[in-house]
Motif scaffolding. Structure first.
Motif, mmCIF file in Angstrom:
data_model
loop_
_atom_site.group_PDB
_atom_site.id
_atom_site.type_symbol
_atom_site.label_atom_id
_atom_site.label_comp_id
_atom_site.label_asym_id
_atom_site.label_seq_id
_atom_site.Cartn_x
_atom_site.Cartn_y
_atom_site.Cartn_z
ATOM 1 N N THR A 123 4.830 7.006 4.971
ATOM 2 C CA THR A 123 4.047 8.063 5.152
ATOM 3 C C THR A 123 3.077 8.247 4.050
ATOM 4 N N LYS A 124 3.245 7.342 3.121
ATOM 5 C CA LYS A 124 2.348 7.471 1.795
ATOM 6 C C LYS A 124 1.398 6.159 1.835
ATOM 7 N N ARG A 125 1.833 5.239 2.659
ATOM 8 C CA ARG A 125 0.941 4.239 3.006
ATOM 9 C C ARG A 125 0.844 3.815 4.460
ATOM 10 N N ARG A 126 0.143 4.203 4.947
ATOM 11 C CA ARG A 126 0.006 4.261 6.462
ATOM 12 C C ARG A 126 -0.720 2.977 7.279
ATOM 13 N N LEU A 127 0.232 1.956 6.826
ATOM 14 C CA LEU A 127 -0.384 0.455 7.266
ATOM 15 C C LEU A 127 0.616 0.018 8.036
ATOM 16 N N TRP A 128 0.324 -0.585 9.212
ATOM 17 C CA TRP A 128 1.423 -1.246 9.995
ATOM 18 C C TRP A 128 1.553 -2.506 9.701
#
Length: 345
Positions: free
Chosen positions: A331-336
């Motif tokens: 949630t704090k680093r929205r990278l897939w």
């Protein structure tokens, strides 16, 4: 018997959609609601169906099968993503007959500005090719395009001279040549390494600090590209939240009716090179997406477990990170976690 937890399933089955990311955040906050996007709900349902089927089996038998293979993916779900076809201003006029064009002219009309030519590459990397080199690279390009246009679906559309179908088929790809050398400030050829790419294209990297970046001391920082070759690059990443990069690439290969050996995962140098060449040629950063790009590059860090190298691009700048295993969405680093395939037919 295992507990059926929708919240856990949403975490595990997240797909590459911003709306679903927001749904995950809502679930974390225990805010439940309907998915209004019908396509998103359908996509999620396709991911959930194998686990729901497995759950039904468990309920009937009173046992669970944690190692059961998931249901096979339908062919249409393996297809590469298609983007809207854009026609640049310099491609005006009547549509030509494909049968009357050379392979390179066909590529120009199919890929349009996403076909990065040899002349463009010379200017970008600062290397003036000799006539012998130009002839060699153009011959390699013709052979590359010849193999590409013989792929099953491509050959069928080519036979019908169906340019719109071909443009749509390749709408999420670009063609470029990875050259094993780049020019330095004085246009002297040097090996194409992360170090030399950073020196020549410093605007793509964050400013140097008083303390060197961690990767500058790693061997891969000075590893050069092994050879010059033409490649087809997918500009939309394959999400690796549920499947490993190897399995995702294998699925992508089947979508093109190719063997796994024809679909490659990039190393760190290739990943950075492709981003720079694309940005310089198109003045658009097509690889700049909400993705931790997983590469084949790894390094040691005082343990027996290798650290993997992955890249992230934001506002043109490229960051290089290292981690054990895959970096997952937070949630704090929205990278897939994802992989950008390279196709070499």
């Amino acid at each position: 018997m295992t507990n059926f937890c929708p919240r856990q399933l949403y975490r595990e089955l997240a797909v590459n959609r911003d709306e679903l990311a927001q749904s995950i955040i809502d679930l974390e906050d225990e805010q439940f609601g309907l998915l209004e996007d019908e396509q998103l709900a359908y996509d999620l349902g396709q991911h959930l169906k194998p686990l729901i089927d497995q759950r039904v089996v468990e309920d009937r038998s009173g046992s669970s099968y944690p190692h059961q293979e998931p249901a096979k993916t339908h062919d249409d779900e393996r297809r590469p993503r298609e983007r809207p076809v854009r026609t640049p201003a310099n491609f005006g006029g009547p549509t030509p007959e494909l049968a009357n064009l050379s392979n390179q002219e066909r590529a120009r009309w199919i890929f349009m500005d996403r076909f990065i030519t040899l002349e463009q590459l010379e200017k970008i990397i600062g290397c003036a090719f000799s006539q012998q080199e130009s002839d060699q690279y153009n011959k390699a390009l013709d052979e590359f395009l010849g193999r590409l246009f013989l792929l099953t679906d491509v050959a069928s559309a080519m036979k019908d001279c169906d340019l719109p179908a071909l443009q749509q088929m390749f709408s999420s790809t670009l063609i470029l040549m990875r050259h094993r050398e780049v020019g330095d400030e004085e246009r002297v050829r040097v090996p194409c390494t992360l170090e030399n790419l950073r020196l020549r294209f410093d605007k793509y990297f964050y400013k140097r600090r008083s303390v060197p970046n961690w990767y500058e001391s790693q061997p891969f920082y000075a590893d050069p590209l092994k050879k010059s070759q033409w490649v087809l690059c997918e500009i939309d990443y394959l999400n690796c939240t549920l499947l490993s990069p190897k399995k995702r690439l294998s699925t992508y290969a089947r979508a093109w009716a190719l063997s796994s050996s024809a679909i490659l995962q990039k190393n760190a140098t290739e990943d950075v090179y492709d981003r720079i060449i694309c940005g310089e040629a198109l003045q658009e950063h097509l690889f700049e997406q909400n993705c931790n790009s997983c590469t084949t590059t790894s390094y040691a860090k005082g343990t027996e477990i290798p650290y993997s190298v992955y890249t992230v691009q934001k506002d043109q700048k490229i960051a290089i990170h290292g981690k054990v295993g895959l970096p997952h969405w937070r949630t704090k680093r929205r990278l897939w976690p994802g992989v950008y395939p390279t196709l070499v037919p």
